[in-house]
Design a protein around this motif. Structure first.
Motif, PDB file in Angstrom:
ATOM      1  N   LEU A   1     -99.322 -34.820 -49.873  1.00 22.26           N
ATOM      2  CA  LEU A   1     -99.178 -35.414 -48.541  1.00 22.26           C
ATOM      3  C   LEU A   1     -99.078 -36.930 -48.635  1.00 22.26           C
ATOM      4  N   ALA A   2     -99.878 -37.539 -49.514  1.00 24.22           N
ATOM      5  CA  ALA A   2     -99.773 -38.991 -49.705  1.00 24.22           C
ATOM      6  C   ALA A   2     -98.407 -39.368 -50.271  1.00 24.22           C
ATOM      7  N   ALA A   3     -97.895 -38.544 -51.194  1.00 16.16           N
ATOM      8  CA  ALA A   3     -96.571 -38.822 -51.772  1.00 16.16           C
ATOM      9  C   ALA A   3     -95.477 -38.723 -50.705  1.00 16.16           C
ATOM     10  N   ILE A   4     -95.564 -37.716 -49.843  1.00 14.24           N
ATOM     11  CA  ILE A   4     -94.572 -37.569 -48.771  1.00 14.24           C
ATOM     12  C   ILE A   4     -94.627 -38.770 -47.824  1.00 14.24           C
ATOM     13  N   THR A   5     -95.828 -39.129 -47.420  1.00 13.98           N
ATOM     14  CA  THR A   5     -95.983 -40.248 -46.482  1.00 13.98           C
ATOM     15  C   THR A   5     -95.495 -41.556 -47.092  1.00 13.98           C
ATOM     16  N   GLY A   6     -95.899 -41.807 -48.334  1.00 11.45           N
ATOM     17  CA  GLY A   6     -95.450 -43.025 -48.998  1.00 11.45           C
ATOM     18  C   GLY A   6     -93.940 -43.062 -49.156  1.00 11.45           C
ATOM     19  N   THR A   7     -93.347 -41.932 -49.543  1.00 12.44           N
ATOM     20  CA  THR A   7     -91.888 -41.877 -49.700  1.00 12.44           C
ATOM     21  C   THR A   7     -91.182 -42.145 -48.381  1.00 12.44           C
ATOM     22  N   ALA A   8     -91.660 -41.526 -47.301  1.00 12.02           N
ATOM     23  CA  ALA A   8     -91.018 -41.697 -45.992  1.00 12.02           C
ATOM     24  C   ALA A   8     -91.090 -43.142 -45.524  1.00 12.02           C
ATOM     25  N   LEU A   9     -92.259 -43.758 -45.648  1.00 13.10           N
ATOM     26  CA  LEU A   9     -92.419 -45.125 -45.148  1.00 13.10           C
ATOM     27  C   LEU A   9     -91.673 -46.133 -46.018  1.00 13.10           C
ATOM     28  N   LEU A  10     -91.653 -45.910 -47.321  1.00 15.94           N
ATOM     29  CA  LEU A  10     -90.873 -46.804 -48.187  1.00 15.94           C
ATOM     30  C   LEU A  10     -89.374 -46.649 -47.920  1.00 15.94           C
ATOM     31  N   THR A  11     -88.958 -45.442 -47.542  1.00 13.69           N
ATOM     32  CA  THR A  11     -87.556 -45.248 -47.143  1.00 13.69           C
ATOM     33  C   THR A  11     -87.246 -46.077 -45.900  1.00 13.69           C
ATOM     34  N   LEU A  12     -88.141 -46.039 -44.917  1.00  9.15           N
ATOM     35  CA  LEU A  12     -87.960 -46.873 -43.722  1.00  9.15           C
ATOM     36  C   LEU A  12     -87.836 -48.341 -44.099  1.00  9.15           C
ATOM     37  N   ALA A  13     -88.733 -48.798 -44.971  1.00  5.87           N
ATOM     38  CA  ALA A  13     -88.718 -50.200 -45.368  1.00  5.87           C
ATOM     39  C   ALA A  13     -87.401 -50.561 -46.041  1.00  5.87           C
ATOM     40  N   SER A  14     -86.891 -49.681 -46.882  1.00  2.10           N
ATOM     41  CA  SER A  14     -85.643 -49.967 -47.583  1.00  2.10           C
ATOM     42  C   SER A  14     -84.452 -49.984 -46.639  1.00  2.10           C
ATOM     43  N   VAL A  15     -84.486 -49.143 -45.611  1.00  2.00           N
ATOM     44  CA  VAL A  15     -83.420 -49.193 -44.608  1.00  2.00           C
ATOM     45  C   VAL A  15     -83.461 -50.527 -43.869  1.00  2.00           C
ATOM     46  N   PHE A  16     -84.659 -51.004 -43.549  1.00  2.00           N
ATOM     47  CA  PHE A  16     -84.773 -52.339 -42.946  1.00  2.00           C
ATOM     48  C   PHE A  16     -84.186 -53.402 -43.881  1.00  2.00           C
ATOM     49  N   SER A  17     -84.438 -53.257 -45.188  1.00  2.00           N
ATOM     50  CA  SER A  17     -83.890 -54.225 -46.147  1.00  2.00           C
ATOM     51  C   SER A  17     -82.368 -54.176 -46.164  1.00  2.00           C
ATOM     52  N   LEU A  18     -81.805 -52.972 -46.122  1.00  2.00           N
ATOM     53  CA  LEU A  18     -80.341 -52.854 -46.078  1.00  2.00           C
ATOM     54  C   LEU A  18     -79.774 -53.506 -44.823  1.00  2.00           C
ATOM     55  N   LEU A  19     -80.409 -53.259 -43.680  1.00  2.00           N
ATOM     56  CA  LEU A  19     -79.951 -53.865 -42.439  1.00  2.00           C
ATOM     57  C   LEU A  19     -80.125 -55.377 -42.473  1.00  2.00           C
TER      58      LEU A  19
END
Length: 327
Positions: A141-159
């Motif tokens: 569950l921690a791995a899923i949550t961390g992966t999801a939130l880091l994905t959000l952060a990376s999308v912000f970086s792309l934008l």
């Protein structure tokens, strides 16, 4: 309901969730292009409905199997999509300027769930013996949550990279240098120089546009300013990074319990650590004057690529102790 009925309901709800997210993508896309808030509000409503279906899918799968619904790569993908969407909704309600960007966050969620359903699907069933541990609930569950939130952060970086480039292209030349003071104390000459300076400054402001290049860019593209996107990427990463760190620590403790060692440089362990190093480098770069901005954003993008490789390649192609579990 029987286990078979619940499993079938779960499979139907995942289609409903994906369909809802796709409709929301179209609605947020309409808001992005037309700047009409009504499209975005409708998109939020449909997104919430899709998230309810997403959660129902996971709940029904859990009830059908009698365990937590993140025991294989398919279930991981379903949960991943749901947490990505949840993270986007949190930002959309906290920061209204994020809402028109909904399509950029829902597409990764749809791709994750879609890839899980098409390529990684596993029928509802019990866990393999090695996964029948209380640490499954915590570590994965921690791995899923961390992966999801880091994905959000990376999308912000792309934008951010897109917005920063648009702002640089929209930025005018530097303001004109105003000549030195009058050579004499002649009032007429002083007044003439003041008028010339005021005219030059007024021309510069008119050419640049009120609010500077960031505002001029937003008039053409409804992106938040590069500064705002950079701040959102940093705050999301700073929140997600400790969760990813905890996931690695919990995995090490589980490894000691299951295999008799905390760390063995298994391919999954190695790549999880590589992801950790990349995002640690991002946080360090973001705090270092010479690496802020584009350089730090590119590190965030590299981190996203490493996470994708870690999940889809290391889990399915590279042979290691995690290969049997799909996690």
């Amino acid at each position: 309901m029987s286990a078979a009925t619940l499993a079938d309901l779960s499979d139907q709800l995942v289609y409903l969730a994906v369909l809802s997210y796709l409709v929301a993508v179209a609605l947020f896309g309409a808001e992005f292009m037309t700047r009409s808030a009504w499209w975005g509000l409708a998109g939020l409503g449909v997104t919430l409905a899709g998230l309810a279906a997403n959660a129902g899918c996971a709940l029904a799968r859990g009830l059908a199997t009698g365990r937590v619904p993140w025991g294989n790569m398919y279930e991981f993908s379903v949960m991943l999509g749901g947490i990505i969407v949840t993270g986007f909704l949190v930002w959309a309600f906290r920061r209204p300027e994020v809402r028109p960007l909904g399509a950029f966050f829902l597409v990764p969620a749809v791709l994750a769930i879609g890839a899980g359903r098409v390529a990684l699907y596993a029928a509802a069933g019990p866990l393999v013996p090695a996964l029948q541990s209380g640490w499954l609930r915590i570590h994965v569950l921690a791995a899923i949550t961390g992966t999801a939130l880091l994905t959000l952060a990376s999308v912000f970086s792309l934008l951010y990279l897109v917005a920063e480039r648009l702002e640089r292209k929209a930025a005018p030349l530097r303001p004109p240098l105003i000549g030195g003071g009058a050579r004499t104390a002649d009032p007429a000459e002083v007044e003439a120089k003041v008028e010339a300076s005021a005219s030059a400054i007024a021309g510069y402001v008119e050419e640049q546009g009120e609010g500077g290049p960031a505002v001029a860019t937003r008039r053409r593209f409804p992106l938040p300013s590069a500064r705002t996107l950079d701040d959102l990427a940093y705050k999301t990463t700073a929140f997600a990074f400790p969760i990813w760190t905890f996931a690695i620590i919990a995995g090490a403790i589980w490894g000691q319990s299951a295999w008799g060692r905390y760390w063995g440089w298994d391919p999954k362990e190695t790549w999880s650590f590589i992801v950790w190093v990349i995002y640690a480098a991002y946080l360090h770069a973001r705090a270092t004057a010479g690496w802020r901005g584009r350089r730090a954003a590119w590190i965030g993008v590299v981190g996203l690529a490493a996470m994708i490789f870690n999940f889809y390649v290391v889990n399915t192609v590279v042979i290691g102790l995690h290969s049997y579990s799909g996690l």
